[in-house]
Design a protein around this motif. Sequence first.
Motif, PDB file in Angstrom:
ATOM      1  N   ILE A 147       0.858  -1.131  -0.036  1.00 62.43           N
ATOM      2  CA  ILE A 147      -0.044   0.024  -0.045  1.00 62.43           C
ATOM      3  C   ILE A 147       0.810   1.343  -0.206  1.00 62.43           C
ATOM      4  O   ILE A 147       1.889   1.126   0.413  1.00 62.43           O
ATOM      5  CB  ILE A 147      -0.920   0.010   1.201  1.00 62.43           C
ATOM      6  CG1 ILE A 147      -2.192   0.993   0.786  1.00 62.43           C
ATOM      7  CG2 ILE A 147      -0.179   0.240   2.502  1.00 62.43           C
ATOM      8  CD1 ILE A 147      -3.223   0.568   2.076  1.00 62.43           C
ATOM      9  N   GLY A 149       3.537   3.837  -0.852  1.00 65.82           N
ATOM     10  CA  GLY A 149       4.810   3.788  -1.701  1.00 65.82           C
ATOM     11  C   GLY A 149       4.945   2.198  -2.214  1.00 65.82           C
ATOM     12  O   GLY A 149       5.855   2.016  -3.113  1.00 65.82           O
ATOM     13  N   SER A 150       4.383   1.318  -1.464  1.00 60.98           N
ATOM     14  CA  SER A 150       4.787  -0.071  -1.863  1.00 60.98           C
ATOM     15  C   SER A 150       3.564  -0.707  -2.945  1.00 60.98           C
ATOM     16  O   SER A 150       3.823  -1.909  -3.181  1.00 60.98           O
ATOM     17  CB  SER A 150       4.664  -0.834  -0.529  1.00 60.98           C
ATOM     18  OG  SER A 150       5.772  -0.515   0.316  1.00 60.98           O
ATOM     19  N   SER A 199       6.573  -4.466   1.541  1.00 60.40           N
ATOM     20  CA  SER A 199       6.271  -3.439   2.782  1.00 60.40           C
ATOM     21  C   SER A 199       7.578  -3.057   3.441  1.00 60.40           C
ATOM     22  O   SER A 199       8.231  -3.823   3.741  1.00 60.40           O
ATOM     23  CB  SER A 199       5.240  -4.045   3.914  1.00 60.40           C
ATOM     24  OG  SER A 199       5.282  -3.168   4.846  1.00 60.40           O
ATOM     25  N   LYS A 200       7.911  -1.872   3.289  1.00 64.39           N
ATOM     26  CA  LYS A 200       8.974  -1.375   3.910  1.00 64.39           C
ATOM     27  C   LYS A 200       9.192  -1.604   5.480  1.00 64.39           C
ATOM     28  O   LYS A 200      10.428  -2.223   5.692  1.00 64.39           O
ATOM     29  CB  LYS A 200       9.331   0.221   3.675  1.00 64.39           C
ATOM     30  CG  LYS A 200      10.410   0.965   4.334  1.00 64.39           C
ATOM     31  CD  LYS A 200      10.492   2.081   3.977  1.00 64.39           C
ATOM     32  CE  LYS A 200      11.651   2.833   4.887  1.00 64.39           C
ATOM     33  NZ  LYS A 200      11.797   4.313   4.647  1.00 64.39           N
ATOM     34  N   THR A 201       8.235  -1.552   6.166  1.00 60.78           N
ATOM     35  CA  THR A 201       8.380  -1.860   7.594  1.00 60.78           C
ATOM     36  C   THR A 201       7.772  -3.135   7.999  1.00 60.78           C
ATOM     37  O   THR A 201       8.249  -3.564   8.866  1.00 60.78           O
ATOM     38  CB  THR A 201       7.404  -0.667   8.458  1.00 60.78           C
ATOM     39  OG1 THR A 201       6.015  -1.068   7.556  1.00 60.78           O
ATOM     40  CG2 THR A 201       7.794   0.617   8.089  1.00 60.78           C
ATOM     41  N   THR A 204       2.709  -2.891   8.130  1.00 62.33           N
ATOM     42  CA  THR A 204       1.445  -2.097   7.803  1.00 62.33           C
ATOM     43  C   THR A 204       0.397  -2.973   7.866  1.00 62.33           C
ATOM     44  O   THR A 204       0.042  -4.134   7.214  1.00 62.33           O
ATOM     45  CB  THR A 204       1.722  -1.526   6.474  1.00 62.33           C
ATOM     46  OG1 THR A 204       2.800  -0.668   6.552  1.00 62.33           O
ATOM     47  CG2 THR A 204       0.483  -0.649   6.008  1.00 62.33           C
ATOM     48  N   GLN A 342       0.763  11.211  -3.913  1.00 67.69           N
ATOM     49  CA  GLN A 342       1.504  10.680  -2.527  1.00 67.69           C
ATOM     50  C   GLN A 342       2.809  11.282  -2.541  1.00 67.69           C
ATOM     51  O   GLN A 342       3.156  11.845  -1.446  1.00 67.69           O
ATOM     52  CB  GLN A 342       1.417   9.141  -2.627  1.00 67.69           C
ATOM     53  CG  GLN A 342       2.418   8.613  -1.055  1.00 67.69           C
ATOM     54  CD  GLN A 342       2.894   7.357  -1.501  1.00 67.69           C
ATOM     55  OE1 GLN A 342       3.170   6.624  -2.415  1.00 67.69           O
ATOM     56  NE2 GLN A 342       3.130   6.656  -0.031  1.00 67.69           N
ATOM     57  N   GLU A 346       2.406  13.868   0.582  1.00 65.36           N
ATOM     58  CA  GLU A 346       2.870  13.083   1.640  1.00 65.36           C
ATOM     59  C   GLU A 346       4.392  13.902   1.835  1.00 65.36           C
ATOM     60  O   GLU A 346       4.737  13.728   3.166  1.00 65.36           O
ATOM     61  CB  GLU A 346       3.219  11.473   1.486  1.00 65.36           C
ATOM     62  CG  GLU A 346       3.130  10.914   2.888  1.00 65.36           C
ATOM     63  CD  GLU A 346       2.975   9.248   2.775  1.00 65.36           C
ATOM     64  OE1 GLU A 346       2.183   8.864   2.984  1.00 65.36           O
ATOM     65  OE2 GLU A 346       4.151   8.632   2.220  1.00 65.36           O
ATOM     66  N   LYS A 506      -3.810   5.841  12.323  1.00 61.23           N
ATOM     67  CA  LYS A 506      -3.233   4.452  12.281  1.00 61.23           C
ATOM     68  C   LYS A 506      -3.460   4.085  13.973  1.00 61.23           C
ATOM     69  O   LYS A 506      -4.034   2.932  14.220  1.00 61.23           O
ATOM     70  CB  LYS A 506      -1.773   4.208  11.933  1.00 61.23           C
ATOM     71  CG  LYS A 506      -1.558   4.328  10.430  1.00 61.23           C
ATOM     72  CD  LYS A 506      -0.022   3.859  10.279  1.00 61.23           C
ATOM     73  CE  LYS A 506       0.298   4.352   8.882  1.00 61.23           C
ATOM     74  NZ  LYS A 506       1.815   4.053   8.844  1.00 61.23           N
TER      75      LYS A 506
HETATM   76  O1  LIG Z   1       5.837  -0.049   2.918  1.00 60.50           O
HETATM   77  P1  LIG Z   1       5.054   0.165   4.126  1.00 60.50           P
HETATM   78  O2  LIG Z   1       5.947   0.205   5.462  1.00 60.50           O
HETATM   79  O3  LIG Z   1       4.140  -1.047   4.279  1.00 60.50           O
HETATM   80  O4  LIG Z   1       4.478   1.412   4.134  1.00 60.50           O
HETATM   81  C1  LIG Z   1       3.484   1.737   3.234  1.00 60.50           C
HETATM   82  C2  LIG Z   1       3.012   3.115   3.311  1.00 60.50           C
HETATM   83  O5  LIG Z   1       2.460   3.689   4.364  1.00 60.50           O
HETATM   84  C3  LIG Z   1       3.093   5.056   4.779  1.00 60.50           C
HETATM   85  O6  LIG Z   1       4.100   4.823   5.669  1.00 60.50           O
HETATM   86  C4  LIG Z   1       1.951   5.868   5.104  1.00 60.50           C
HETATM   87  O7  LIG Z   1       1.030   5.334   6.118  1.00 60.50           O
HETATM   88  C5  LIG Z   1       3.810   5.496   3.309  1.00 60.50           C
HETATM   89  O8  LIG Z   1       4.662   6.533   3.564  1.00 60.50           O
HETATM   90  C6  LIG Z   1       4.302   4.201   2.779  1.00 60.50           C
HETATM   91  O9  LIG Z   1       4.572   4.487   1.347  1.00 60.50           O
END
Ligand SMILES: O=P(O)(O)OC[C@H]1O[C@](O)(CO)[C@@H](O)[C@@H]1O
Length: 538
Positions: A147, A149-150, A199-201, A204, A342, A346, A506
């Motif tokens: 979602i 950027g991903s 997902s970067k993190t 999410t 975005q 953002e 969130k």
């Molecule tokens: O790649 P992730 O960590 O799942 O995050 C998805 C998106 O959520 C955000 O952190 C905003 O909620 C964006 O900046 C990012 O692209």
Amino acid sequence: MQALVEQLKSAVASTRATDIRAAFAADGDRFGKFSAAFDDLLMDYSKCAVNDEIMALLERLAAEGGVAEKRDQMVSGAPINFTEGRSVLHTALRNRSNRPVMVDGRDVMPDVNGVLSAMGVFADAIRSGALRGATGKPITDVVNIGIGGSDLGPVMATLALAPFHDGPRLHFVSNVDGAHVADTLKVLSAETTLFIVASKTFTTIETMTNAQTARRFIAEALGEAAVRHHFAAVSTALSKVADFGIEEDRVFGFWDWVGGRYSIWSAIGLPLMIAIGPEDFGRFLDGAHAMDRHFETAPFRENLPMLLGLLGYYQRNVLGYPSRAILPYDQRLSRFPAYLQQLDMESNGKSVTIDGKPVEGRSGPIVWGEPGTNGQHAFYQLIHQGTDIIPAEFLIARRGFEPDLAHQHRLLIANCLAQSQALLKGRTLEEARAQLDRQGMDATRADHIAPHRVFTGNRPSITFMHDQLTPFALGRLIALYEHRVFVEGVLFRINSFDQWGVELGKELATGLLPVVEGKAGTEGLDSSTAGLVASLRQ
Ligand SMILES: O=P(O)(O)OC[C@H]1O[C@](O)(CO)[C@@H](O)[C@@H]1O
């Protein structure tokens, strides 16, 4: 800088800069003066409210704002995202020169190149059919689950580069609304589907929830043991990926110095690479790198991102325009406005400066748009005759990809040019009245109707024209807009690279879930939220 902004405001008034029509009438070479090109990419900003005096002041503004110094800090790896203590190095991901880029005393290029070649091997294996599903069938469908950027980058770019798409079918699931994943899975066969959890993190909630649904889809159809054959992941959080159970050789990493909305160049671009192949993905990176070099080296009046950023700042903060419309005359760029939304909102939707003070004036505008010609039959009415002035940014290719339909492309171009011309020229009351006279309308009615047919004109637009929407051209275009957002962010004096504004919602959603599920009461909630929950329970 504020003094320069005031000087710009006076210059606008004293030179009557917003009478763009008059400026064209007074200067036959206005296009020559206020356009610039980088190879085949032309930027025509002559239909903006600028003149020599304003351009000179904007150049001074860029110098006083330290844009070039900040740019050099960014590309050399300085931790300019200071609220998160991070470098901002999407430029390193497409650094095709391979010059070393240092973060904490270490060159990041070997890691960047390593992931890129691993992605290439994986993409080729899927595209060739060498990598198969648990039952031995080749992969025909790839689903990206991510979602923000991903998601937006891969979706936008895959649609944009449809003429180059010769790999398996691509699907994208982003919304936590189960409808999204359900509608996607409905048409897929588990045996021939690969999921990429992006997902970067890797925390999410939308992505993790959809990934679990996809996991069940595979496990129920093919058994638990099949899961590992049908999943890959892209993330900076490698240990969290391992917990999900995705095999190490199917995990593609990236780094905390890549912002989510700047991550299409990283392993987040894997779905695009699978669609168009590693070679064309390389050309996509080449295009972005070319724009990076141009941004770093071209003089101000030839530097497209500088010009675009300064014009954007000027339109927002000097002229006070609230939004900008992105209008690609290219159906394949249908998601480009959403992608830029975005990227821009953002990044620059902030109200605190780097010194922790309130922003003076305004920060980023509202960014929106749709492809032409569709938008013409929907919202252009407001752009032409509404009470707000909305700078428009048109984008058109000289050539399409359908030689048999070249006449349709010519019609598309004519429409694009006509819109910027109409915004500029407008139609006076006299012209409107004369037109009605010619149509034979009686004089009383013509007097009554004519004001409704007046267009003020003098509405600004920028037109970009390039040869064709190739992978190289798309990479160059995205990088252009990334740098424009950067330039504006420097001038707004904000940190364009964090996104704290998305956190509160969130957190509250996490707290509200038990209430929605009926496991917790509504005590302490505001009466609106409590009322909505009560309505839900009826
Ligand atoms: O790649 P992730 O960590 O799942 O995050 C998805 C998106 O959520 C955000 O952190 C905003 O909620 C964006 O900046 C990012 O692209």
